[in-house]
Write a protein that holds these residues in place. Structure first.
Motif, short mmCIF file in Angstrom:
data_model
loop_
_atom_site.label_atom_id
_atom_site.label_comp_id
_atom_site.label_asym_id
_atom_site.label_seq_id
_atom_site.Cartn_x
_atom_site.Cartn_y
_atom_site.Cartn_z
N LEU A 108 4.44 20.27 110.20
CA LEU A 108 3.70 20.96 110.27
C LEU A 108 3.35 21.52 112.12
O LEU A 108 3.41 22.63 112.58
N VAL A 109 3.07 20.67 112.81
CA VAL A 109 2.76 20.63 114.37
C VAL A 109 4.21 21.35 114.73
O VAL A 109 3.85 22.13 115.76
N ALA A 110 5.20 20.80 114.59
CA ALA A 110 6.50 21.34 114.87
C ALA A 110 6.58 22.90 114.60
O ALA A 110 7.13 23.55 115.73
N ILE A 112 4.13 24.99 113.97
CA ILE A 112 3.32 25.74 114.96
C ILE A 112 3.53 25.85 116.47
O ILE A 112 3.66 27.16 116.97
N ASN A 113 4.15 24.81 116.91
CA ASN A 113 4.76 24.85 118.29
C ASN A 113 5.79 25.68 118.53
O ASN A 113 5.67 26.59 119.23
N ALA A 114 6.69 25.68 117.35
CA ALA A 114 7.78 26.64 117.56
C ALA A 114 7.43 28.15 117.16
O ALA A 114 8.22 29.07 118.02
N LEU A 115 6.63 28.61 116.47
CA LEU A 115 6.22 29.76 116.28
C LEU A 115 5.23 30.20 117.45
O LEU A 115 5.50 31.35 117.98
N LEU A 116 4.38 29.30 117.95
CA LEU A 116 3.67 29.93 119.37
C LEU A 116 4.74 30.06 120.45
O LEU A 116 4.58 31.19 121.17
N ARG A 117 5.78 29.34 120.56
CA ARG A 117 6.79 29.65 121.81
C ARG A 117 7.41 30.92 121.52
O ARG A 117 7.74 31.50 122.18
N TYR A 158 14.39 16.28 124.05
CA TYR A 158 12.94 15.79 124.25
C TYR A 158 12.39 15.68 123.21
O TYR A 158 11.37 14.81 122.84
N ARG A 159 12.37 16.48 122.22
CA ARG A 159 11.60 16.71 120.99
C ARG A 159 12.03 15.50 120.17
O ARG A 159 11.12 14.55 119.52
N LEU A 160 13.42 14.99 120.14
CA LEU A 160 13.72 13.86 119.20
C LEU A 160 12.97 12.55 119.76
O LEU A 160 12.31 11.84 119.12
N LEU A 161 13.07 12.35 121.24
CA LEU A 161 12.45 11.20 121.97
C LEU A 161 11.08 11.14 121.54
O LEU A 161 10.35 10.10 121.48
N TYR A 162 10.38 12.22 121.79
CA TYR A 162 8.83 12.42 121.55
C TYR A 162 8.43 11.99 120.26
O TYR A 162 7.58 11.14 120.08
N ILE A 163 9.10 12.53 119.28
CA ILE A 163 8.75 12.07 117.67
C ILE A 163 8.96 10.60 117.46
O ILE A 163 8.39 10.08 116.97
N LEU A 164 10.02 10.14 118.04
CA LEU A 164 10.46 8.76 117.71
C LEU A 164 9.53 7.74 118.74
O LEU A 164 9.22 6.84 118.17
N LEU A 178 15.21 16.42 111.13
CA LEU A 178 15.72 17.60 111.14
C LEU A 178 14.70 18.74 110.87
O LEU A 178 14.85 19.73 111.50
N ARG A 179 13.87 18.30 109.86
CA ARG A 179 12.60 19.32 109.62
C ARG A 179 11.84 19.69 111.08
O ARG A 179 11.46 20.61 111.21
N ALA A 180 11.67 18.29 111.58
CA ALA A 180 10.75 18.63 112.67
C ALA A 180 11.30 19.43 114.21
O ALA A 180 10.73 19.99 114.79
N LEU A 181 12.81 19.17 113.96
CA LEU A 181 13.55 20.02 115.29
C LEU A 181 13.99 21.29 115.10
O LEU A 181 13.86 22.26 115.67
N TRP A 182 14.32 21.69 113.76
CA TRP A 182 14.76 23.18 113.29
C TRP A 182 13.73 23.38 112.27
O TRP A 182 13.37 22.93 111.42
#
Length: 224
Positions: A108-110, A112-117, A158-164, A178-182
């Motif tokens: 959900l946060v991912a 939100i961030n994608a939509l805000l960007r 960056y996003r992968l490393l952040y989540i991990l 995959l869901r978090a990235l795209w």
């Protein structure tokens, strides 16, 4: 700092979402009077609305339509109703995305961030720094320091490393990553995730840290 308005009548869910978003440095406002959703929207002027469908008095479709009469603010429906008709109705009313309950808060946060960007050209709303095993990830500039050396990462790396790193010690499935990235992993070749993981590993190893991301066969990836 973006303000997120949460229109959800289940108090536990509303508070869980609010707590998670505040960890990401978002400001949140949770509606509690469901006869005054539109009044709250006008008063709070949020940058994004999370909107349930099943609400007291009027449903989410009604409030979405009211908001769309005066604003193009991004709207994400969050609902246990998951039929194609519900999703079509939501999009026809002007929603930007649809998340089915139960949902993963990271996803959900991912979204939100994608939509805000996309809507405001925001960078991710956080000044957070993560540190683990000689890596320091700087959220504000999408970079990582390894043993004091600055390493540039692509947006996906960056996003992968952040989540991990945020979930270090936990195995994250390929599907979750995959869901978090795209926004819609159905249109992403599964090999794309492998390529991004391998590139990220190579950059970390080139800076002198080995075995930072482990593959768990049949399960996913983990930063131990």
């Amino acid at each position: 700092m973006a303000k997120i308005m949460i229109v959800e009548d289940e108090k536990v869910i509303r508070e869980l979402i609010s707590e998670e978003l505040e960890k990401w440095q978002f400001e949140t406002y949770g509606t509690t009077d469901f006869q005054k959703v539109f009044d709250d929207f006008q008063q709070e002027q949020p940058q994004l609305v999370l909107l349930d469908i099943n609400l007291p008095v009027f449903d989410g479709y009604y409030w979405c339509q009211k908001i769309r009469e005066i604003s193009k603010v991004p709207i994400i429906f969050i609902s246990s109703r998951n039929t194609n008709m519900d999703m079509i109705m939501a999009m026809n009313m002007g929603a930007d995305d649809f998340v089915t309950k139960p949902f993963d808060l990271d996803v959900l946060v991912a979204k939100i961030n994608a939509l805000l960007r996309r809507s405001y050209n925001y960078v991710e709303a956080s000044q957070e720094t993560l540190s683990h095993n000689e890596l320091v990830l700087n959220v504000d500039n999408s970079s990582v320091e390894i043993k004091g050396e600055l390493v540039d990462l692509s947006k996906n790396e960056y996003r992968l490393l952040y989540i991990l790193m945020k979930n270090h010690g936990k195995i994250l499935s390929r599907e979750k990553l995959l869901r978090a990235l795209w926004d819609d992993e159905r249109f992403v070749d599964d090999n794309t995730l492998t390529v991004n993981i391998n590139r990220l590993r190579r950059k970390i190893e080139q800076a002198g840290v080995y075995g930072y991301i482990e593959t768990k066969v049949g399960q996913g990836y983990i930063v131990p």
